[in-house]
Design a protein around this motif. Sequence first.
Motif, PDB file in Angstrom:
ATOM      1  N   LEU A  12       0.888  -1.131   0.148  1.00 40.94           N
ATOM      2  CA  LEU A  12       0.188   0.014   0.029  1.00 40.94           C
ATOM      3  C   LEU A  12       0.984   1.208  -0.026  1.00 40.94           C
ATOM      4  CD1 LEU A  12      -2.752  -0.919   2.444  1.00 40.94           C
ATOM      5  CD2 LEU A  12      -3.099  -0.828   0.144  1.00 40.94           C
ATOM      6  N   LEU A  17      -0.971   4.608  -1.179  1.00 44.61           N
ATOM      7  CA  LEU A  17      -2.509   4.396  -0.454  1.00 44.61           C
ATOM      8  C   LEU A  17      -2.121   4.053   0.954  1.00 44.61           C
ATOM      9  CD1 LEU A  17      -3.664   1.892  -3.080  1.00 44.61           C
ATOM     10  CD2 LEU A  17      -4.914   4.109  -2.321  1.00 44.61           C
ATOM     11  N   ASP A  18      -3.094   4.821   1.773  1.00 42.36           N
ATOM     12  CA  ASP A  18      -3.313   4.800   3.102  1.00 42.36           C
ATOM     13  C   ASP A  18      -3.173   3.266   3.698  1.00 42.36           C
ATOM     14  OD1 ASP A  18      -3.600   4.918   6.166  1.00 42.36           O
ATOM     15  OD2 ASP A  18      -5.394   6.487   5.435  1.00 42.36           O
ATOM     16  N   LEU A  21      -6.089   1.008   5.039  1.00 41.85           N
ATOM     17  CA  LEU A  21      -6.810   0.361   4.069  1.00 41.85           C
ATOM     18  C   LEU A  21      -6.519  -1.165   4.372  1.00 41.85           C
ATOM     19  CD1 LEU A  21      -6.203   2.115   0.620  1.00 41.85           C
ATOM     20  CD2 LEU A  21      -8.582   2.061   2.276  1.00 41.85           C
ATOM     21  N   LEU A  25      -9.334  -4.557   3.647  1.00 40.25           N
ATOM     22  CA  LEU A  25      -8.756  -5.390   2.309  1.00 40.25           C
ATOM     23  C   LEU A  25      -8.499  -6.729   3.027  1.00 40.25           C
ATOM     24  CD1 LEU A  25      -6.303  -2.752   0.682  1.00 40.25           C
ATOM     25  CD2 LEU A  25      -8.298  -3.895  -0.341  1.00 40.25           C
ATOM     26  N   LEU A  59      -5.292  -2.832  -7.197  1.00 48.61           N
ATOM     27  CA  LEU A  59      -5.068  -1.476  -6.734  1.00 48.61           C
ATOM     28  C   LEU A  59      -4.159  -0.617  -7.524  1.00 48.61           C
ATOM     29  CD1 LEU A  59      -5.126  -2.167  -2.692  1.00 48.61           C
ATOM     30  CD2 LEU A  59      -6.809  -1.041  -4.119  1.00 48.61           C
ATOM     31  N   HIS A  62      -5.307   2.583  -9.459  1.00 45.66           N
ATOM     32  CA  HIS A  62      -6.162   3.327  -8.559  1.00 45.66           C
ATOM     33  C   HIS A  62      -5.524   4.903  -8.883  1.00 45.66           C
ATOM     34  CE1 HIS A  62      -3.481   5.461  -5.354  1.00 45.66           C
ATOM     35  NE2 HIS A  62      -2.825   4.793  -5.536  1.00 45.66           N
ATOM     36  N   PRO A  84     -11.468  -4.154  -4.443  1.00 42.61           N
ATOM     37  CA  PRO A  84     -10.488  -3.285  -3.770  1.00 42.61           C
ATOM     38  C   PRO A  84     -10.501  -1.940  -4.102  1.00 42.61           C
ATOM     39  CG  PRO A  84      -9.645  -5.374  -4.569  1.00 42.61           C
ATOM     40  CD  PRO A  84     -11.069  -5.420  -5.074  1.00 42.61           C
ATOM     41  N   LEU A  85     -10.742  -1.623  -5.426  1.00 38.48           N
ATOM     42  CA  LEU A  85     -11.069  -0.194  -5.797  1.00 38.48           C
ATOM     43  C   LEU A  85     -11.986   0.774  -5.021  1.00 38.48           C
ATOM     44  CD1 LEU A  85     -10.510  -0.347  -9.578  1.00 38.48           C
ATOM     45  CD2 LEU A  85      -8.699   0.590  -7.846  1.00 38.48           C
ATOM     46  N   ALA A  88     -10.871   1.301  -1.435  1.00 35.62           N
ATOM     47  CA  ALA A  88      -9.332   2.489  -1.532  1.00 35.62           C
ATOM     48  C   ALA A  88     -10.317   3.702  -1.865  1.00 35.62           C
ATOM     49  CB  ALA A  88      -8.618   1.928  -2.630  1.00 35.62           C
ATOM     50  N   ARG A  89     -11.289   3.998  -2.473  1.00 36.37           N
ATOM     51  CA  ARG A  89     -12.238   5.086  -3.051  1.00 36.37           C
ATOM     52  C   ARG A  89     -13.472   5.042  -2.728  1.00 36.37           C
ATOM     53  NH1 ARG A  89      -9.976   8.460  -7.153  1.00 36.37           N
ATOM     54  NH2 ARG A  89      -7.574   8.060  -7.351  1.00 36.37           N
TER      55      ARG A  89
END
Length: 209
Positions: A12, A17-18, A21, A25, A59, A62, A84-85, A88-89
């Motif tokens: 990540l 990405l944070d 997550l 996940l 991901l 993204h 997963p997307l 994440a969003r």
Amino acid sequence: MNDLRPDLESGLRQLQLDVALAEPLLAYLALLARWNATYNLTAIRDPREMLVKHLLDSLAMHAHLDGIASLADLGTGPGLPGIPLAIARPQLRVTLVESNGKKARFLREAARQLKLGNIEVAESRIEAFDAPGRFDAITARALATLPLILALGGHLLAPGGRLLAMKGVLPEDEIAALPAGWRVAAVHPLQVPGLEAERHLVEIVRTPG
């Protein structure tokens, strides 16, 4: 699944990405592994391999979703890359299009258990999904050739919408065979943490006029 957390958090970070997550996940991955034992949703059974080839691979695209509010994931199978997307969003509205009944049941259960209010499941063949012009983007991962994806799902795109096709090695032959009215807008090489193989995101739009 917790033994996978360090690898997932590292991946990540590499994808910018944070790391928070990782929790949802891993919950998705645990659910997928549990259902997979009975329903054979994916050929990949090793959780570590699932982590790289399912989660991180999904991901990797993204960063190319900026400006997109609605996405249809065609032939999503067990929800890849759509779930997963969507995790994440959370502001992205994701419609998972899947004709296989047992996979669609899993998708609905995953959306419920993971409390993903931005997911809709459409249990339908792609070409029969009656939502013309509804989506900013459509995506597909290992589904079919570029021309076939457009033939099946091109009707779903809004004016100015785009196909974001996830591919391995750049598919020169498929690009050359694009039907009239479509063109490649961009090709993005993707780097998937933990994966040596080539990955590309091919962005296709309608030609003007």
